[in-house]
Design a protein around this motif. Structure first.
Motif, short mmCIF file in Angstrom:
data_model
loop_
_atom_site.label_atom_id
_atom_site.label_comp_id
_atom_site.label_asym_id
_atom_site.label_seq_id
_atom_site.Cartn_x
_atom_site.Cartn_y
_atom_site.Cartn_z
N ASP A 16 64.45 67.60 72.06
CA ASP A 16 64.20 68.98 72.46
C ASP A 16 65.50 69.77 72.41
O ASP A 16 66.54 69.32 72.92
CB ASP A 16 63.63 69.02 73.88
CG ASP A 16 62.22 68.47 73.94
OD1 ASP A 16 61.46 68.71 72.99
OD2 ASP A 16 61.88 67.80 74.93
N THR A 17 65.43 70.95 71.82
CA THR A 17 66.62 71.77 71.63
C THR A 17 66.30 73.22 71.93
O THR A 17 65.22 73.71 71.60
CB THR A 17 67.14 71.67 70.18
OG1 THR A 17 67.36 70.29 69.85
CG2 THR A 17 68.43 72.44 70.00
N ILE A 65 71.55 74.02 73.53
CA ILE A 65 71.32 73.09 74.62
C ILE A 65 70.36 72.02 74.11
O ILE A 65 69.32 72.35 73.52
CB ILE A 65 70.71 73.77 75.86
CG1 ILE A 65 71.66 74.85 76.41
CG2 ILE A 65 70.38 72.73 76.94
CD1 ILE A 65 72.97 74.30 76.97
N GLN A 66 70.70 70.75 74.31
CA GLN A 66 69.86 69.68 73.75
C GLN A 66 69.68 68.55 74.75
O GLN A 66 70.61 68.15 75.45
CB GLN A 66 70.49 69.12 72.48
CG GLN A 66 69.60 68.17 71.70
CD GLN A 66 70.17 67.87 70.33
OE1 GLN A 66 71.22 67.27 70.21
NE2 GLN A 66 69.47 68.28 69.28
N GLU A 82 62.85 67.49 84.22
CA GLU A 82 62.98 68.70 85.04
C GLU A 82 64.39 69.28 84.91
O GLU A 82 64.55 70.50 84.89
CB GLU A 82 62.67 68.37 86.50
CG GLU A 82 61.18 68.10 86.75
CD GLU A 82 60.91 67.69 88.18
OE1 GLU A 82 61.89 67.39 88.90
OE2 GLU A 82 59.74 67.66 88.57
N ASP A 83 65.39 68.41 84.82
CA ASP A 83 66.75 68.89 84.62
C ASP A 83 66.86 69.68 83.33
O ASP A 83 67.42 70.78 83.31
CB ASP A 83 67.73 67.71 84.57
CG ASP A 83 67.97 67.10 85.95
OD1 ASP A 83 67.84 67.83 86.94
OD2 ASP A 83 68.30 65.90 86.02
N PHE A 84 66.36 69.12 82.25
CA PHE A 84 66.44 69.82 80.97
C PHE A 84 65.66 71.12 81.01
O PHE A 84 66.13 72.16 80.51
CB PHE A 84 65.93 68.95 79.83
CG PHE A 84 65.89 69.67 78.51
CD1 PHE A 84 67.05 69.84 77.76
CD2 PHE A 84 64.71 70.22 78.03
CE1 PHE A 84 67.04 70.53 76.56
CE2 PHE A 84 64.69 70.92 76.83
CZ PHE A 84 65.85 71.07 76.09
N ILE A 142 65.70 76.94 80.70
CA ILE A 142 65.30 78.27 81.19
C ILE A 142 66.53 79.14 81.41
O ILE A 142 66.55 80.33 81.07
CB ILE A 142 64.49 78.13 82.50
CG1 ILE A 142 63.11 77.51 82.18
CG2 ILE A 142 64.31 79.49 83.18
CD1 ILE A 142 62.32 77.14 83.42
N LEU A 143 67.59 78.54 81.96
CA LEU A 143 68.83 79.29 82.16
C LEU A 143 69.40 79.75 80.82
O LEU A 143 69.83 80.90 80.68
CB LEU A 143 69.86 78.42 82.89
CG LEU A 143 69.55 78.05 84.35
CD1 LEU A 143 70.57 77.05 84.88
CD2 LEU A 143 69.53 79.30 85.23
#
Length: 329
Positions: free
Chosen positions: A168-169, A185-186, A213-215, A220-221
């Motif tokens: 996921d990227t 972000i990956q 959840e961290d990713f 989102i940020l």
């Protein structure tokens, strides 16, 4: 000065990079504007190629590859092809071929994907290629799973990374006539990634849901970053605003001779190899019509001229010299 920043989130299988191309990007645009045959890029083309340049640097920095990463976008609109080439030392060059008018405010699909024929190709060309070895190339369309046209290059490349790397990227890209910038972000595989933060494997294998959840939170940020902020703010400000509550560990930024910079790999020798590949009949025809063979580099604007004696020397040398791959785009 152009710069590339790499960072990780401690205790999480998430990494990121932020690139800001300033002098490198302006060098590309200045050379294009100085070309009397083409003139400067229209604003929409400039934005597209700048986003490609930023994305190319991010992707090269993401794979640790000893060779050129070539990002291409091509299709059936007025912009026939855009090319960015990034070497492992982050030297880069970029060009776009335009054959029709590009309207002010034109979208990605209007430039290269009028009838959903547009494609994006990522080629990895190793420096130490073995005889007969072909570069690796991945190609993705400029439309989504439902056939809908994609209007953001970031969406196209996110799809490519998910397809090719199963990771996921999140990509945020922006460019204008001064800056080309991007944030990546990956999510890394949970298995074995605990060493990124000095953690043991047992810690790295904690509940996958928690890691996910961290990713998701960090993604989102990252997506909250506006285009205007990416262009106007420096790297320190961007990273602090987005991730001030996260355990961010940063590496030494790459800039100057170690960072992104413009460089062109064209040479008279490589152009000569390309001319030789045309064959004697074609070259003699050009000489009869124009008196010389003239080739301009689309990337840096350099002009190479071969008179009849120079051209004859190319084919004389070819008798005793094996042909090599020296294609010039």
């Amino acid at each position: 000065m152009s710069e590339l920043h790499k960072f990780i989130f401690e205790g999480m299988p998430v990494r990121g990079m932020l690139v800001r191309l300033t002098d490198a990007w302006q060098d590309i645009l200045t050379r294009r504007a100085a070309n009397t045959q083409t003139g400067p890029y229209p604003a929409p083309v400039r934005q597209l190629l700048g986003e490609m340049a930023a994305a190319g640097v991010l992707m090269q920095g993401n794979i640790k590859f000893n060779g050129a990463l070539i990002l291409q976008i091509f299709g059936d609109g007025p912009v026939k092809v855009g090319v960015v080439e990034v070497q492992p030392d982050f030297s880069l060059r970029a060009t776009c071929t335009q054959v029709g008018e590009v309207a002010e405010g034109a979208t990605l699909s209007q430039m290269v994907n009028l009838h959903n024929q547009g494609r994006c190709a990522i080629t990895l060309d190793p420096k130490d290629r073995m005889p007969g070895q072909q570069p690796y190339q991945g190609v993705v369309p400029l439309f989504g799973d439902q056939g809908e046209k994609l209007e953001n290059l970031s969406e196209v490349l996110e799809h490519y990374m998910l397809q090719s790397e199963q990771l996921d990227t999140v990509l945020v890209l922006a460019a204008d006539d001064k800056v080309a910038s991007g944030l990546l972000i990956q999510r890394l595989p949970v298995e074995g990634e605990g060493n990124l933060a000095g953690k043991s494997d047992s810690v790295a294998r904690e509940a996958v849901l928690g890691e996910s959840e961290d990713f998701s939170r960090i993604a989102i940020l990252a997506k909250s970053l506006k285009r205007e902020e990416l262009l106007a703010l420096d790297a320190e400000t961007i990273l602090h605003r987005l991730f001030w509550e996260e355990p961010l560990a940063r590496f030494e930024p790459l800039l100057g001779e170690a960072g992104p910079r413009f460089a062109c790999s064209c040479s008279r020798e490589r152009v000569g190899q390309m001319i030789r590949s045309l064959g004697t009949t074609e070259v003699e025809s050009i000489l009869a019509e124009q008196g010389q063979v003239e080739v301009g580099c689309d990337f840096c604007g350099a002009q190479y001229r071969f008179d009849p004696v120079d051209a004859a020397g190319l084919f004389t040398a070819a008798v005793n010299t094996p042909d090599t791959d020296g294609s010039v785009h």
